[in-house]
Design an enzyme around this catalytic site. Structure first.
Site, PDB file in Angstrom:
ATOM      1  N   THR A  75       0.983  -1.576  -0.046  1.00 64.36           N
ATOM      2  CA  THR A  75      -0.431  -0.231  -0.150  1.00 64.36           C
ATOM      3  C   THR A  75       0.661   1.321  -0.111  1.00 64.36           C
ATOM      4  O   THR A  75       1.209   1.404   0.410  1.00 64.36           O
ATOM      5  CB  THR A  75      -0.673   0.049   1.301  1.00 64.36           C
ATOM      6  OG1 THR A  75      -1.965  -0.576   1.588  1.00 64.36           O
ATOM      7  CG2 THR A  75      -1.792   1.236   1.166  1.00 64.36           C
ATOM      8  N   GLU A  76      -0.076   2.466  -1.140  1.00 68.83           N
ATOM      9  CA  GLU A  76       1.019   3.696  -1.019  1.00 68.83           C
ATOM     10  C   GLU A  76       0.180   4.379  -0.324  1.00 68.83           C
ATOM     11  O   GLU A  76      -1.398   4.584  -0.267  1.00 68.83           O
ATOM     12  CB  GLU A  76       1.713   3.632  -1.869  1.00 68.83           C
ATOM     13  CG  GLU A  76       3.286   2.491  -2.251  1.00 68.83           C
ATOM     14  CD  GLU A  76       3.875   3.089  -4.186  1.00 68.83           C
ATOM     15  OE1 GLU A  76       2.750   3.778  -4.408  1.00 68.83           O
ATOM     16  OE2 GLU A  76       4.142   2.104  -4.378  1.00 68.83           O
ATOM     17  N   THR A 135       2.127  -3.058   8.480  1.00 66.50           N
ATOM     18  CA  THR A 135       1.734  -4.033   9.539  1.00 66.50           C
ATOM     19  C   THR A 135       3.196  -4.163  10.022  1.00 66.50           C
ATOM     20  O   THR A 135       4.437  -4.710   9.337  1.00 66.50           O
ATOM     21  CB  THR A 135       1.163  -4.765   9.759  1.00 66.50           C
ATOM     22  OG1 THR A 135      -0.515  -4.669   9.194  1.00 66.50           O
ATOM     23  CG2 THR A 135       1.612  -6.084  11.382  1.00 66.50           C
ATOM     24  N   GLU A 174      -6.751  -6.246   3.854  1.00 67.14           N
ATOM     25  CA  GLU A 174      -6.282  -7.420   2.968  1.00 67.14           C
ATOM     26  C   GLU A 174      -7.353  -7.218   1.526  1.00 67.14           C
ATOM     27  O   GLU A 174      -7.968  -8.220   1.460  1.00 67.14           O
ATOM     28  CB  GLU A 174      -6.051  -8.349   3.606  1.00 67.14           C
ATOM     29  CG  GLU A 174      -4.957  -8.520   4.876  1.00 67.14           C
ATOM     30  CD  GLU A 174      -3.966  -9.930   4.814  1.00 67.14           C
ATOM     31  OE1 GLU A 174      -4.093 -11.166   4.006  1.00 67.14           O
ATOM     32  OE2 GLU A 174      -3.345 -10.006   5.694  1.00 67.14           O
ATOM     33  N   THR A 215     -10.536  -3.827   0.732  1.00 70.22           N
ATOM     34  CA  THR A 215     -11.554  -3.895   1.722  1.00 70.22           C
ATOM     35  C   THR A 215     -12.870  -5.261   1.569  1.00 70.22           C
ATOM     36  O   THR A 215     -13.230  -5.223   0.439  1.00 70.22           O
ATOM     37  CB  THR A 215     -12.195  -2.790   1.397  1.00 70.22           C
ATOM     38  OG1 THR A 215     -12.429  -2.636   0.226  1.00 70.22           O
ATOM     39  CG2 THR A 215     -10.856  -1.611   2.096  1.00 70.22           C
TER      40      THR A 215
HETATM   41  C1  LIG Z   1      -3.820  -1.228  10.573  1.00 62.81           C
HETATM   42  C2  LIG Z   1      -4.057  -1.656   8.982  1.00 62.81           C
HETATM   43  C3  LIG Z   1      -2.694  -2.058   8.627  1.00 62.81           C
HETATM   44  C4  LIG Z   1      -2.262  -2.326   7.224  1.00 62.81           C
HETATM   45  N1  LIG Z   1      -1.348  -3.130   6.733  1.00 62.81           N
HETATM   46  C5  LIG Z   1      -0.657  -3.164   5.845  1.00 62.81           C
HETATM   47  C6  LIG Z   1      -0.100  -4.090   5.485  1.00 62.81           C
HETATM   48  O1  LIG Z   1       1.166  -4.482   6.167  1.00 62.81           O
HETATM   49  N2  LIG Z   1       0.736  -4.136   4.491  1.00 62.81           N
HETATM   50  C7  LIG Z   1       0.113  -2.847   3.705  1.00 62.81           C
HETATM   51  O2  LIG Z   1       0.477  -3.604   2.097  1.00 62.81           O
HETATM   52  N3  LIG Z   1      -0.821  -2.482   2.960  1.00 62.81           N
HETATM   53  C8  LIG Z   1      -1.261  -2.652   5.019  1.00 62.81           C
HETATM   54  N4  LIG Z   1      -1.870  -1.568   4.885  1.00 62.81           N
HETATM   55  C9  LIG Z   1      -3.177  -1.222   4.023  1.00 62.81           C
HETATM   56  C10 LIG Z   1      -4.997  -1.394   3.956  1.00 62.81           C
HETATM   57  O3  LIG Z   1      -4.195  -2.520   2.787  1.00 62.81           O
HETATM   58  C11 LIG Z   1      -5.602  -0.685   2.629  1.00 62.81           C
HETATM   59  O4  LIG Z   1      -5.669   0.326   3.840  1.00 62.81           O
HETATM   60  C12 LIG Z   1      -6.623  -1.193   1.567  1.00 62.81           C
HETATM   61  O5  LIG Z   1      -6.243  -2.172   1.463  1.00 62.81           O
HETATM   62  C13 LIG Z   1      -7.519   0.217   1.782  1.00 62.81           C
HETATM   63  O6  LIG Z   1      -7.279   1.253   1.573  1.00 62.81           O
HETATM   64  P1  LIG Z   1      -6.960   2.539   1.655  1.00 62.81           P
HETATM   65  O7  LIG Z   1      -7.100   2.594   2.890  1.00 62.81           O
HETATM   66  O8  LIG Z   1      -6.001   2.982   1.030  1.00 62.81           O
HETATM   67  O9  LIG Z   1      -8.708   2.827   1.202  1.00 62.81           O
HETATM   68  P2  LIG Z   1      -9.449   3.689  -0.033  1.00 62.81           P
HETATM   69  O10 LIG Z   1      -8.710   2.331  -1.765  1.00 62.81           O
HETATM   70  O11 LIG Z   1      -8.828   4.061  -0.588  1.00 62.81           O
HETATM   71  O12 LIG Z   1     -10.507   3.159  -0.119  1.00 62.81           O
HETATM   72  C14 LIG Z   1     -11.405   4.525   0.125  1.00 62.81           C
HETATM   73  C15 LIG Z   1     -13.239   3.573   0.276  1.00 62.81           C
HETATM   74  O13 LIG Z   1     -13.360   3.302  -1.446  1.00 62.81           O
HETATM   75  C16 LIG Z   1     -13.918   2.447  -1.328  1.00 62.81           C
HETATM   76  N5  LIG Z   1     -13.324   1.608  -2.464  1.00 62.81           N
HETATM   77  C17 LIG Z   1     -12.296   1.363  -3.779  1.00 62.81           C
HETATM   78  N6  LIG Z   1     -12.233   1.276  -4.782  1.00 62.81           N
HETATM   79  C18 LIG Z   1     -13.352   1.098  -4.729  1.00 62.81           C
HETATM   80  C19 LIG Z   1     -13.938   0.409  -6.094  1.00 62.81           C
HETATM   81  N7  LIG Z   1     -13.363   0.334  -7.384  1.00 62.81           N
HETATM   82  N8  LIG Z   1     -15.647  -0.318  -5.757  1.00 62.81           N
HETATM   83  C20 LIG Z   1     -15.927   0.576  -5.013  1.00 62.81           C
HETATM   84  N9  LIG Z   1     -15.027   0.469  -3.440  1.00 62.81           N
HETATM   85  C21 LIG Z   1     -14.695   1.345  -3.802  1.00 62.81           C
HETATM   86  C22 LIG Z   1     -13.208   1.300  -0.293  1.00 62.81           C
HETATM   87  O14 LIG Z   1     -13.120   0.233  -0.226  1.00 62.81           O
HETATM   88  C23 LIG Z   1     -13.613   1.928   1.748  1.00 62.81           C
HETATM   89  O15 LIG Z   1     -15.020   2.167   1.041  1.00 62.81           O
HETATM   90  C24 LIG Z   1      -3.042  -1.861   6.192  1.00 62.81           C
HETATM   91  C25 LIG Z   1      -3.988  -1.103   6.844  1.00 62.81           C
HETATM   92  C26 LIG Z   1      -4.456  -0.585   7.971  1.00 62.81           C
HETATM   93  C27 LIG Z   1      -5.802   0.377   8.447  1.00 62.81           C
END
Ligand SMILES: Cc1cc2nc3c(=O)[nH]c(=O)nc-3n(C[C@H](O)[C@H](O)[C@H](O)COP(=O)(O)OP(=O)(O)OC[C@H]3O[C@@H](n4cnc5c(N)ncnc54)[C@H](O)[C@@H]3O)c2cc1C
Length: 386
Positions: free
Chosen positions: A125-126, A157, A366, A368
């Site tokens: 993630t970025e 994480t 992993e 949403t």
């Molecule tokens: C505590 C924690 C630990 C984590 N650990 C790791 C890790 O170890 N390694 C790593 O790489 N990442 C990690 N993550 C990142 C995590 O995988 C992402 O936060 C997650 O994939 C969602 O990305 P985002 O936060 O950018 O949300 P966004 O992608 O910005 O999403 C925001 C909202 O929009 C919705 N959305 C996005 N695209 C669509 C679509 N096409 N259609 C419908 N709805 C959509 C999403 O479901 C969400 O409701 C972690 C996150 C947290 C909070």
């Protein structure tokens, strides 16, 4: 490798007792201090928990997916922050290496990951690439017998504790999507890596995430996960890793739901209103029954998908179904648990509100819930020839 039933039973019994006797009593302290005591981490090492899914030839327990899910359901009966300590070494932090690493890479890292000597983190993630992970911008450019990595990874994480990052970076600057991405094994001590301040989170205190910033970080060619034949194929590694990881998180959600149900039932049997235990009221019984049925459904789904994966089936769609259902299910179970506890459910000392906050994360990382829905429907349409 599948364990014989007696060995698996003995392992589950050991984990169950460890959870009940050592971890449960520390739940409030860990949440308060945002720290897992060193002696607990040492005991996890002794029990082999860091290497559950790492093959035996590299010093792990070599559990198959079904066995892993059974153990994780046991671990789910306590604060999920404890599971997070060993989560990345068993899941997203090691499985890319297990599935696609070269023999030399496996021999170098896996024994130390299995023993818990090193912690591995998964850096995909970025700031601008979350659900749309394939659009990541971190770059890895060929330079002097290796690659120079630049970019920022977000919410990683175990990053504050990690010695090894599996970093996903764009190696083909001409390809915008997931096809130009490669995975690299990067020692956390490499020059050019800095860590952000650990994020303050809604729940799961004791588990830590932060940014990982790569500023002209040079890594040798040998750091390319899987070697030269895997150049530009890193995203496939990430997706394979997530198939198993999603079942792991689903099993964890089942364990947490079963713990919450157990606590809810015990409370409902003890707490009296209108002269009788609240468990006698049909409106309370409805909540208990709904939670029991849903937790059982999720348990069955997870074990079915895990067995299919172990028998060689592709479970991408099923893993998404499990993650979607189990993570949403535990949210409902936690919400009902707060309701069954009444005012006590809202108070810190009973620990129910803590679980309510802790399990919220399962619907986000992993992939949403919306991303699982998208994947399931996309695969259905593809399979129908659409
Ligand atoms: C505590 C924690 C630990 C984590 N650990 C790791 C890790 O170890 N390694 C790593 O790489 N990442 C990690 N993550 C990142 C995590 O995988 C992402 O936060 C997650 O994939 C969602 O990305 P985002 O936060 O950018 O949300 P966004 O992608 O910005 O999403 C925001 C909202 O929009 C919705 N959305 C996005 N695209 C669509 C679509 N096409 N259609 C419908 N709805 C959509 C999403 O479901 C969400 O409701 C972690 C996150 C947290 C909070």
């Amino acid at each position: 490798m599948a364990l014989d039933q007696a060995t698996l039973d003995a392992l589950l019994d050991t984990v169950r007792r460890f959870v009940r006797d050592r971890l449960m009593p520390l739940e409030a302290q860990v949440a308060r201090e945002d720290r897992i005591p060193n002696e607990i981490v040492a005991q996890m090492r002794e029990l082999g928990l860091f290497g559950m899914t790492i093959p035996e030839q590299f010093g792990g327990l070599g559990l198959n997916t079904t066995e892993e899910c059974h153990v994780v359901m046991e671990l789910g009966r306590t604060s999920p922050a404890f599971r997070s300590v060993i989560g990345t070494n068993n899941g997203i932090g090691s499985q890319g290496l297990v599935m696609d690493g070269t023999q030399a890479q496996k021999a170098h890292y896996l024994p130390k990951m299995a023993s818990g000597e090193i912690i591995g983190s998964f850096a995909l993630t970025e700031p601008d690439a979350g659900s749309d992970a394939g659009s990541l911008k971190t770059s890895a450019r060929p330079d002097n017998g290796g690659y120079r990595i630049n970019g920022t990874k977000r919410y990683i994480t175990n990053a504050p504790q990690a010695q090894l990052f599996t970093v996903f970076a764009r190696t083909d600057p001409n390809t915008a999507g997931s096809k130009g991405v490669s995975a690299f094994l990067v020692d956390a001590a490499s020059k050019g890596i800095t860590l952000g301040v650990p994020n303050r989170k809604m729940g799961q205190q004791g588990a830590h995430v932060c940014d990982v910033i790569f500023d002209d970080c040079w890594v040798p060619d040998e750091a390319l996960l899987g070697g030269p034949s895997n150049l530009n194929k890193g995203f496939l590694t990430a997706m394979k890793t997530l198939d198993r990881g999603r079942l792991h998180i689903s099993a964890l959600a089942v364990g947490c739901a079963e713990r919450l149900l157990n606590d809810s039932l015990n409370y409902a049997l003890e707490r009296k209103q209108f002269g009788e235990p609240i468990a006698q009221f049909q409106l309370i019984q409805a909540m208990l029954a709904d939670s029991r049925a849903e937790a059982y459904a999720a348990r069955c789904m997870v074990l079915d998908a895990a067995r299919r994966r172990d028998s060689g089936e592709s479970v991408t769609t099923l893993a998404s179904c499990c993650k979607l259902f189990a993570s949403e299910m535990v949210g409902r179970v936690a919400d009902r648990a707060v309701q069954i506890f009444g005012g006590a459910g809202y108070m810190e000392e009973y620990g129910i509100e803590r679980f309510y906050r802790d399990v919220r994360l399962f619907r986000i990382y992993e992939g949403t819930s919306q991303i699982q829905q998208m994947l399931i429907a996309r695969n259905m349409i593809r399979d129908a020839g659409g």
